[in-house]
Design a protein around this motif. Structure first.
Motif, PDB file in Angstrom:
ATOM      1  N   LEU A  98     -24.969  12.400  18.330  1.00 35.08           N
ATOM      2  CA  LEU A  98     -25.006  12.339  19.786  1.00 35.08           C
ATOM      3  C   LEU A  98     -26.322  12.965  20.231  1.00 35.08           C
ATOM      4  O   LEU A  98     -26.599  14.127  19.920  1.00 35.08           O
ATOM      5  N   PHE A 116     -23.358  10.446  29.296  1.00 35.54           N
ATOM      6  CA  PHE A 116     -22.730  11.733  28.973  1.00 35.54           C
ATOM      7  C   PHE A 116     -22.638  12.587  30.216  1.00 35.54           C
ATOM      8  O   PHE A 116     -23.423  12.519  31.104  1.00 35.54           O
ATOM      9  N   PHE A 159     -15.100  12.927  24.374  1.00 33.67           N
ATOM     10  CA  PHE A 159     -15.853  11.914  23.635  1.00 33.67           C
ATOM     11  C   PHE A 159     -14.939  11.232  22.611  1.00 33.67           C
ATOM     12  O   PHE A 159     -14.918  10.008  22.511  1.00 33.67           O
ATOM     13  N   GLU A 185     -24.892   5.634  25.975  1.00 33.76           N
ATOM     14  CA  GLU A 185     -23.710   6.301  26.514  1.00 33.76           C
ATOM     15  C   GLU A 185     -24.084   7.159  27.725  1.00 33.76           C
ATOM     16  O   GLU A 185     -25.124   7.814  27.712  1.00 33.76           O
ATOM     17  N   VAL A 199     -21.637  18.599  26.152  1.00 33.34           N
ATOM     18  CA  VAL A 199     -20.863  17.472  25.646  1.00 33.34           C
ATOM     19  C   VAL A 199     -19.448  17.947  25.357  1.00 33.34           C
ATOM     20  O   VAL A 199     -19.241  18.879  24.577  1.00 33.34           O
TER      21      VAL A 199
END
Length: 162
Positions: free
Chosen positions: A59, A162, A72, A160, A67
C-alpha cells in the motif's frame, strides 16, 4: 536492484526523475526532519500479507495519511492481514525495513505483490516520492510513470482512494 540500478533503469526508460539524497530514514517521523522538494508527494509504504503468507500487498499512500487496515481488508474481501516480517520483505522484495518502496517490485521476479497506489498521487503535481530500494534517497517521478513501471513489470496495480 540497488539504488544505482534503479537510477540506471529509470534512465534507460527515459522517464523524468529527480533524486534527493539524504540521511537514512526509517519512518515518516524521521523524514519530517529532511528537507524535500515535494513534501506533498512523499509516500508512506505498508507491506502486508495474509495470514497464510500466500498473498502480499504493498500500500503506497501519501505520507500524511493513516491507513485503516481493518477497513482495507473488509473493502477488498481479504483474509486476515498483518505486516509482513523483515524476512518476508527481504525474500519477496529484496528490501529491508525502512526502505519499503513501490520500486521494490523490480526485485519481485514472480510479480507476487499486488500494489495499491493512492489516487491522490495523480492530482497536482502528479508526482510521487519513493525510495530507490534504499532509504538514503528519495526518487521523485511522475505518478503515471510509476504506475506504468509497476504494470509493465507484471505486478497487479490498483488505484485506490485511501
Amino acid at each position: 536492484m540497488d539504488k544505482h540500478g534503479v537510477y540506471d533503469f529509470l534512465s534507460r526508460l527515459g522517464v523524468w526523475f529527480e533524486v534527493t539524497e539524504h540521511t537514512a530514514v526509517y519512518n515518516m517521523a524521521e523524514l519530517a526532519n529532511v528537507p524535500i522538494p515535494y513534501p506533498e508527494a512523499d509516500a508512506k509504504n505498508l507491506f502486508i500479507r495474509d495470514d497464510k503468507k500466500q498473498n502480499y500487498y504493498l500500500l503506497t499512500v501519501r505520507g500524511d495519511k493513516h491507513v485503516d487496515l481493518k477497513a482495507f481488508r473488509r473493502a477488498h474481501g481479504l483474509r486476515p492481514i498483518s505486516f509482513a516480517s523483515a524476512e518476508e520483505l527481504a525474500a519477496v522484495l529484496g528490501l529491508y525495513p525502512g526502505a519499503v518502496t513501490p520500486l521494490g517490485v523490480l526485485n519481485d521476479a514472480q510479480a507476487r505483490v499486488k500494489v495499491f497506489l493512492d489516487s491522490d498521487f495523480f492530482t497536482a503535481p502528479g508526482l510521487v516520492g519513493a525510495h530507490p530500494n534504499d532509504n538514503t534517497a528519495t526518487v521523485w517521478l511522475r505518478t503515471e510513470d510509476l504506475a506504468a513501471i509497476i504494470r509493465e513489470h507484471g505486478n497487479e496495480l490498483e488505484i485506490e482512494k485511501f
